[in-house]
Design a protein around this motif. Structure first.
Motif, PDB file in Angstrom:
ATOM      1  N   SER A 139      -0.621  -6.824   2.145  1.00 22.46           N
ATOM      2  CA  SER A 139      -1.300  -6.108   1.068  1.00 22.46           C
ATOM      3  C   SER A 139      -1.156  -6.831  -0.264  1.00 22.46           C
ATOM      4  O   SER A 139      -2.140  -7.080  -0.961  1.00 22.46           O
ATOM      5  N   ARG A 140       0.067  -7.215  -0.611  1.00 22.97           N
ATOM      6  CA  ARG A 140       0.316  -7.756  -1.954  1.00 22.97           C
ATOM      7  C   ARG A 140      -0.069  -9.223  -2.092  1.00 22.97           C
ATOM      8  O   ARG A 140      -0.639  -9.621  -3.102  1.00 22.97           O
ATOM      9  N   ASP A 143      -4.014  -9.677  -0.201  1.00 22.17           N
ATOM     10  CA  ASP A 143      -5.093  -8.810  -0.693  1.00 22.17           C
ATOM     11  C   ASP A 143      -5.873  -8.119   0.423  1.00 22.17           C
ATOM     12  O   ASP A 143      -7.090  -7.950   0.319  1.00 22.17           O
TER      13      ASP A 143
ATOM     14  N   THR B  15      -1.694   0.027  -4.573  1.00 22.82           N
ATOM     15  CA  THR B  15      -2.081  -1.054  -3.664  1.00 22.82           C
ATOM     16  C   THR B  15      -3.597  -1.222  -3.565  1.00 22.82           C
ATOM     17  O   THR B  15      -4.067  -2.066  -2.786  1.00 22.82           O
ATOM     18  N   TRP B  47       5.483  -3.535  -8.035  1.00 26.99           N
ATOM     19  CA  TRP B  47       4.293  -4.177  -7.467  1.00 26.99           C
ATOM     20  C   TRP B  47       3.903  -5.410  -8.291  1.00 26.99           C
ATOM     21  O   TRP B  47       3.544  -6.454  -7.751  1.00 26.99           O
ATOM     22  N   GLY B  51       4.098  -9.766  -7.344  1.00 25.64           N
ATOM     23  CA  GLY B  51       3.072 -10.779  -7.579  1.00 25.64           C
ATOM     24  C   GLY B  51       3.587 -12.002  -8.322  1.00 25.64           C
ATOM     25  O   GLY B  51       2.906 -13.033  -8.373  1.00 25.64           O
TER      26      GLY B  51
END
Lengths: 193, 249
Positions: A139-140, A143, B15, B47, B51
């Motif tokens: 998911s992270r 994508d 998400t 979250w 990244g």
């Protein structure tokens, strides 16, 4: 095959015998497979080998590629299975998690301050069980939507949703525990003798 | 919406999986509930931090390594066509499994040309073509196969791949490479005239003399095109290159 061909067109060509197209697919996607394998295993050496194994499986199982399927979903499914096979084959995941936990370099990285939070987060991610870690990774870092991840994992989207929910909360809990542990370690070192 | 429902949808929202029509409800709840709002802030920060995690790059020779693995001979006990027994994580065991694949001779050579093309032509939207004001002509380079073309030892493949990629990549950088394709390894079809109309038959049985691929380049003259073709790695491995000017209509 034209360089603007879609992934599915290239894979259909591979399936039909034009194996040079696999080279184009490798160039387009091997970094994605490496990133997935690296996040899953925590080892660049293992990830390099798993990239090779994934594309060999793509070649081996080319007949099973459905022309109407999205290539990346199919590729991620094979790559994920390659990673899981690797991790489960001889308890590699447990070994890696234990090694990570006691690796002095990570402790050192956290002590440097600037990268402390990210180093903790990386360790927490590695400590998540595979079934939760892989959902977060797909998911992270790739994508993928929950329904796409469900296709990769061959389960229901609802299952992915539940795992993602639990994974994110467990990740936060692990981060807090690691930060607390680091705090206690530092306090111990700083205490007067 | 209560706190339990909001908590569930919060992860959907963070998400990017929030169902349509729920966004307004969850925003209303967060405006009213400081506890859930704090939860949202923490999870969004987590979250966001995910990244920012970095990764090392894969090995630069990944593609050539793959071509090398494909080119390795099948061992006496391999190539049965049966699925292999899953191997452990050991690198050697994994690679041994690779060798059990009965890869036809020449496949690796085809693959490396594909890799070179893929690398050189990736991101083709900015690929150089002949713009309206470009006075150069286009030339077709036909890469003819000879038996010796495929006699590349496995140990040589990484270097050969790098040579093809470097050659095609440099041409692209210089605005010379317009297009390129690897042709399939089958004999193809010949269409010949007949009293009943044209029809196709199979191409020559021998791969010798077959065309393995082509490039289209931009050059000022035949001499210039020949100069470029002389640099192609294909010649160094026993192949021959036919250079033909493309007539501008």
């Amino acid at each position: 095959m034209h360089d603007r061909a879609t992934d599915s067109e290239l894979m259909r060509a591979v399936r039909d015998g034009d194996l040079a197209c696999l080279g184009q697919l490798f160039e387009r996607h091997h970094e994605k497979v490496f990133a997935l394998a690296m996040r899953m295993t925590g080892s660049a050496d293992a990830a390099d080998d798993l990239v090779q194994e994934t594309f060999l499986r793509i070649l081996r199982y080319r007949e099973s590629f459905r022309g109407d399927a999205r290539f990346t979903t199919w590729m991620y499914r094979l790559a994920r299975n390659v990673c899981v096979d690797h991790l489960r084959a001889s308890g590699a995941d447990e070994i890696a998690r234990e090694r990570w936990a006691r690796d002095a370099s990570h402790q050192e990285a956290r002590d440097q301050g600037a990268h402390e939070r990210l180093a903790v987060l990386e360790e927490a991610l590695r400590r998540l069980p595979i079934e939760k870690r892989e959902v977060l990774i797909l998911s992270r870092f790739h994508d993928l939507r929950f329904d796409e991840i469900a296709d990769v994992l061959e389960c229901r989207p609802g299952t992915v949703r539940v795992r993602a929910h639990r994974a994110l909360h467990e990740l936060r809990k692990l981060c807090r525990e690691l930060e607390q542990r680091d705090h206690e370690l530092r306090s111990g070192f700083d205490a007067p003798r | 919406m209560n706190c339990d429902q909001a908590s569930t949808h919060l992860v959907d929202a963070i998400t990017g999986n929030l169902p349509e029509g729920v966004a307004h409800e969850i925003r209303d709840h967060l405006d009213r509930c400081p506890t859930c709002r704090q939860e949202e802030l923490e999870l969004r920060a987590l979250w966001s931090d995910l990244g920012r995690l970095t990764l090392p790059a894969p090995r630069a020779d990944a593609a050539s390594r793959f071509a090398t693995e494909l080119s390795r001979p099948v061992p006496a006990d391999g190539g049965s066509g049966h699925p292999p027994v899953p191997a452990g994580p050991s690198r050697q065991r994994g690679l041994h499994r690779v060798r059990r694949l009965a890869i036809p001779a020449g496949l690796a050579a085809a693959l490396l040309i594909g890799v070179a093309l893929g690398r050189a032509l990736a991101g083709s939207s900015d690929r150089p073509g002949l713009a309206g004001g470009d006075s150069r002509s286009q030339f077709l380079l036909l890469l003819h196969e000879r038996p010796a073309t495929r006699a590349i030892a496995p140990d040589e493949l990484p270097r050969v791949v790098a040579e093809y990629a470097a050659w095609a990549g440099a041409l692209r950088q210089e605005g010379v490479l317009v297009a390129g394709e690897k042709l399939t390894d089958d004999p193809g079809r010949w269409v010949v005239p007949s009293p009943d109309g044209s029809h196709a038959r199979s191409g020559p049985e021998s791969a010798a003399g077959a065309i393995g691929g082509y490039f289209v380049i931009a050059a000022d003259s035949y001499d210039d095109a020949v100069r470029i073709a002389r640099e192609c790695p294909h010649l160094r491995y026993g192949g021959e290159i036919e250079v033909r000017a493309i007539e501008r209509l």
